[in-house]
Scaffold this motif. Structure first.
Motif, short mmCIF file in Angstrom:
data_model
loop_
_atom_site.label_atom_id
_atom_site.label_comp_id
_atom_site.label_asym_id
_atom_site.label_seq_id
_atom_site.Cartn_x
_atom_site.Cartn_y
_atom_site.Cartn_z
N ALA A 14 0.83 -1.20 0.00
CA ALA A 14 0.00 0.00 0.00
C ALA A 14 0.87 1.26 0.00
N GLU A 15 1.95 1.24 0.79
CA GLU A 15 2.84 2.40 0.84
C GLU A 15 3.55 2.60 -0.49
N LYS A 16 3.94 1.51 -1.12
CA LYS A 16 4.59 1.60 -2.43
C LYS A 16 3.63 2.17 -3.47
N ARG A 17 2.39 1.69 -3.46
CA ARG A 17 1.38 2.17 -4.43
C ARG A 17 1.08 3.65 -4.19
N LEU A 18 0.99 4.06 -2.93
CA LEU A 18 0.76 5.46 -2.60
C LEU A 18 1.89 6.34 -3.15
N ALA A 19 3.13 5.89 -2.99
CA ALA A 19 4.27 6.64 -3.51
C ALA A 19 4.20 6.75 -5.03
N GLU A 20 3.80 5.67 -5.68
CA GLU A 20 3.65 5.71 -7.14
C GLU A 20 2.58 6.71 -7.56
N LEU A 21 1.45 6.70 -6.86
CA LEU A 21 0.36 7.63 -7.19
C LEU A 21 0.78 9.08 -6.97
N GLU A 22 1.49 9.33 -5.87
CA GLU A 22 1.98 10.68 -5.60
C GLU A 22 2.93 11.14 -6.70
N ALA A 23 3.77 10.23 -7.16
CA ALA A 23 4.70 10.57 -8.24
C ALA A 23 3.94 10.88 -9.53
#
Length: 138
Positions: free
Chosen positions: A105-114
Motif C-alpha cells: 500500500a505504501e509503495k502504491r501510494l508513492a507511485e500515485l503521488e509521483a
C-alpha cells in the motif's frame, strides 16, 4: 666488545628493522588487511631496539627487538580482526538499509503521488509554453 662496536651493531639492527618494515608500500596501506599487524611489529621492534640500546648490550637490543616485534604484531593483529568485523557489520547494515521495507500500500501510494506530481509539472510546462507562444505572437 667495545662501545663503538656495540653502537655500530645497534645502529645496524635498528636500520635493518626500519628498512625491512618500510620496504613495501602496500604493507602499511589502509587497504591492506594486515596493516595493523605490520605497523605493530615494526613499532614494537623499534621500541625493543631502543630499550636494548639503553642497556648498552647488543644482545639485549636484538632480544628486545624480537620481543617487541612479536608483541606489536599480536596487538596489531587483534586490531586488524576487530576492524574486519566492524567492516562486515557495516556492510550488513548497509545492505539492510538498502532494502525497501514498505508495504504494498505504501509503495502504491508513492507511485500515485509521483504520477500526480508528473501531471502537475506537465500542466505547468504546457502553461509556460502557451505564455511563450503568446509573447512571440505579440
Amino acid at each position: 666488545m667495545t662501545m663503538r662496536t656495540k653502537s655500530t651493531l645497534l645502529l645496524l639492527i635498528a636500520s635493518l628493522f626500519t628498512v625491512t618494515g618500510c620496504a613495501s608500500n602496500e604493507a602499511m596501506d589502509a587497504e591492506n588487511k594486515n596493516a595493523g599487524r605490520n605497523r605493530g611489529a615494526i613499532g614494537g621492534a623499534l621500541i625493543g631496539v631502543a630499550a636494548g640500546a639503553l642497556t648498552g648490550d647488543a644482545s639485549m637490543a636484538a632480544k628486545g627487538a624480537a620481543a617487541g616485534a612479536v608483541a606489536g604484531g599480536v596487538a596489531g593483529s587483534m586490531k586488524d580482526v576487530d576492524d574486519a568485523r566492524a567492516k562486515d557489520r557495516q556492510e550488513i547494515q548497509a545492505d539492510g538499509l538498502k532494502q525497501d521495507n514498505r508495504s504494498d500500500a505504501e509503495k502504491r501510494l508513492a507511485e500515485l503521488e509521483a504520477e500526480v506530481k508528473i501531471k502537475e509539472l506537465e500542466a505547468k510546462l504546457a502553461e509556460m509554453e502557451k505564455e511563450k507562444d503568446g509573447s512571440k505572437q505579440s
